[in-house]
Design a protein around this motif. Sequence first.
Motif, short mmCIF file in Angstrom:
data_model
loop_
_atom_site.label_atom_id
_atom_site.label_comp_id
_atom_site.label_asym_id
_atom_site.label_seq_id
_atom_site.Cartn_x
_atom_site.Cartn_y
_atom_site.Cartn_z
N ILE A 87 6.32 2.04 2.67
CA ILE A 87 4.97 2.43 2.25
C ILE A 87 4.83 3.94 2.19
O ILE A 87 3.76 4.47 1.88
CB ILE A 87 3.89 1.84 3.16
N GLY A 88 5.91 4.64 2.53
CA GLY A 88 5.90 6.10 2.42
C GLY A 88 5.14 6.81 3.53
O GLY A 88 4.55 7.86 3.30
N VAL A 131 0.86 -1.19 0.00
CA VAL A 131 0.00 0.00 0.00
C VAL A 131 0.89 1.23 0.00
O VAL A 131 2.11 1.13 0.17
CB VAL A 131 -0.91 0.04 1.25
N THR A 132 0.29 2.38 -0.18
CA THR A 132 1.04 3.62 0.03
C THR A 132 0.27 4.48 1.02
O THR A 132 -0.94 4.33 1.19
CB THR A 132 1.23 4.41 -1.27
N SER A 133 1.02 5.35 1.65
CA SER A 133 0.41 6.19 2.67
C SER A 133 -0.40 7.31 2.01
O SER A 133 0.07 7.92 1.06
CB SER A 133 1.53 6.77 3.52
N PRO A 134 -1.61 7.59 2.52
CA PRO A 134 -2.40 8.69 1.95
C PRO A 134 -1.94 10.02 2.56
O PRO A 134 -1.23 10.01 3.56
CB PRO A 134 -3.81 8.36 2.43
N GLU A 189 9.44 11.41 -3.49
CA GLU A 189 8.17 11.23 -4.21
C GLU A 189 7.30 10.18 -3.52
O GLU A 189 6.59 10.49 -2.60
CB GLU A 189 8.46 10.79 -5.65
N ARG A 190 7.37 8.93 -4.02
CA ARG A 190 6.57 7.88 -3.38
C ARG A 190 7.14 7.53 -2.01
O ARG A 190 6.43 7.28 -1.06
CB ARG A 190 6.52 6.63 -4.27
#
Lengths: 297, 436, 89
Positions: C15-16, A170-173, C39-40
Amino acid sequence: MDIALLSLSSCLGCQMVFLSLEEYLYELIGGNRVVYAPFLMDKKELHHADLALVEGTVRNTEHFLKAREIREKADRVVALGTCSCFGGVQGLADLYPESRLLRSRFGDTAFEGGPQGVRRLLPLDSFIRVDAYLPGCPPVPALLEGFLRSAVSGDRLSREGATVCAECKVTSPPLPQPGPRRLTEGSGEPGKCLLDSGFFCLGPLTRDGCGALCPSGMGVPCRGCRGPSGRVLERKGADVEGETVRRLARATGKKEEEIRAEVPDPAHTYYFFCLAEPLLRKRRSGGTSPYLHRLGE
Amino acid sequence: MAHLVIGPLTRIFGHASLRVEAEEGISPRVRFSAFGYRGFEMMARGVHVDNLPPLVSRICGPDSLFHQAAACLVVEKALGVEVPPAARSMRELALWAQFFERHAVSLFVHGLPDLLFPSSDPGLRNLVSIYRVDEEVVRRLLSLKSLGTAVLRETGGPTVHGVNFRPGGVVRDLPVESRERLADRLRSGESLLLETARLVKLLLRRSEETVRRAGSIGGSFLAGHDPGGMGITGGSPALFTPGTEVVEPRPVEDLGERLREEPSTSGHVVYAGLEGTEGLTVGPLARVNVNGRYGTPRADEELSELKETWGFPVRYPMVAHALRMLEMLHAWERMLELLREPFRGTLGETLNPAAGKAGVYIEAPEGGLVYGVELGEKGLVEELSIVSPLQFNLRNLEKSLAEAFASVEKEGQERVSDVLHMVVRAYSPCVPCGVH
Amino acid sequence: MAEERSILLDEARCIGCRECVELCPQTGGTQFPVFERGERVPRVANPGSCLACLTCVEVCRSLALTVDGLRRWEGYVDPRAGNKEAAIY
Ligand code: SF4
Ligand code: SF4
Ligand code: SF4
Ligand code: SF4
Ligand code: SF4
């Protein structure tokens, strides 16, 4: 290799996964002897096993005697599933004294020749020595297969741990997000980190191995079914509740007290699968002892 | 009193043993004894409704989604929430998949080996031993089971204790590609499924003596009243008493008032019955007797043949094996229908915490599952009550066991144990649900 | 001058969330911040500023960071340990 598979107090879910091993199941039963498995076959007695997989935990004297018998007869005993490793969901029974549980269900019924209940719920290793642990509620087939392969070939029965987040795609919102929230208020945005979206996700504190099946695959927060991660078990300062609250406060831009105030059921929310685990009990913060009312009988 | 203990029972779902009380001159009694109450009703006290489905799921792995569905439905009813159609179909699909899988295990792993090899040593009547002599049979049977498992995996994530159900709806829809893939997979099992149905039919006819020996059951049958759906997604049950020719609807509220629980002194499974009703049966027999048909072509075709062979209403508990097979056929047909439906639209409603009270009845694989809940002001669970299929069937199970015992008593202990095991497997009791 | 530290950020795992960026004492308000937001995922801009305090390693939920070869302990295999944490699969 002679293998035994049995359950104590359990839901049978871990044994069901055996039947989902597909090709490996045939390799396993073709190349080894299953000497005892009441769920699958009619063998009344166990004489000796090289490997015994024990699902579930000890709930009464009958289970205890069975566990002890297995320990005597098996070279290696494996705690199969989170019930067996950490007490599992049924460990939540530690919220109440056993006598109160029984009274609430059976009144004053006097049972004929039934076993005695245990004083409190504990993982299997509190009753007998356990050689290896395979947590998961239940462990996914790939994990079970990997474990059995190592066991049958005599390899070490442990693997380097990580957290569920390490496997999560996932990526963080962008923060802040609404919350703290639960799925009953609606789902989060697909592909976004659920914890940072304000949900109670225990991924950071849970052992990896499932491939982050719930958050990554389904958009459902991890409830911690693989049990506490190595660090949480080992490090006395690790605090499942505190770390989750801190991250949720960060994600939602709220104060930690505000987050805590929105959790009416902390034992279920943070220790759903491991309330009975002794290693988590006595901690300055984040210990489970405030929730254990079993010994106040 | 002469006591004979048979157990721990093998090739069943869970732990139990039988206690036979037999004495010259009086009719024998067999008690089904299972301990291990875990206290789920109490554990549910004070929980946020979001935590309820995963909690009750752990009552029973093989039936986990039925507990989850009952928990969701009862909360939705208490809060007066209507679940969107897309979510209902998604749930139904997953439930049929688990229904299929549970029946497959009950038949292929537990029941069928007795019918396949009635004269061999009971210790050899199992998939592991059969695999040694005939790999192909075992592979085929388990590949059928895996059809259900595949649908469970895609619809719920983990195949046991899936995570897609939540009070108010479901979390995720099934993309079109997955639908097509699953439908192909299901269709690929068609001939094997039909062949296996034929096999079960033949085996049962061959075992007619055992079937009759296990006796027949009297009394009334209780099942979800819903031809075509069999009530697995909830609904009103109905009561059928052979001889009366009427199917009486029994709204859940009415059921709640007449439900009587009575602890057994020989185990933690509490007897459940309905006031004013003698000898209640739930499960495959009750479903077919109440509804008379399944509502899908393949299953109904097979059913009419079964009715000719074994009579209708169906009274022999052992015939449940054949009915399970027909229900698998029906589940398979329903899954294909549901996979064809394009599910669009919203997948869930937002739940606002409020007080409320409700009861629901759904059909689990082995019969009626009743959930009652009381939610407090803040929408938390204050009271939960669960009545599971085994609780309803316990009296009849014990009666069938006593009849079977009387008929084999003279043939030696091994034979007694063997026959009583077969009777238990015909009922396919779910002990974890029963004690919960 | 101290030898440059090695800070590895496993981009596949990250996951940033940027907790590392927020909590690194050598990042916020410093002239040569270790991390930039990127960026990501965050970018390691000035490893030379790192104090090896391991705050970032400790806080990273996905175990994506390694500083000078040090990773967070999560129950790795230690055959001598014989304790529960080391025997889990
Ligand atoms: S660990 Fe989970 S799946 Fe396994 S027996 Fe316990 S509750 Fe069931
Ligand atoms: S969704 Fe959960 S498991 Fe995934 S990265 Fe976020 S906190 Fe970790
Ligand atoms: S994501 Fe969490 S709850 Fe889901 S299977 Fe993995 S460990 Fe279990
Ligand atoms: S803390 Fe870890 S996961 Fe978060 S941004 Fe830093 S490296 Fe990535
Ligand atoms: S080790 Fe300390 S100083 Fe170095 S990058 Fe991590 S948090 Fe910053």
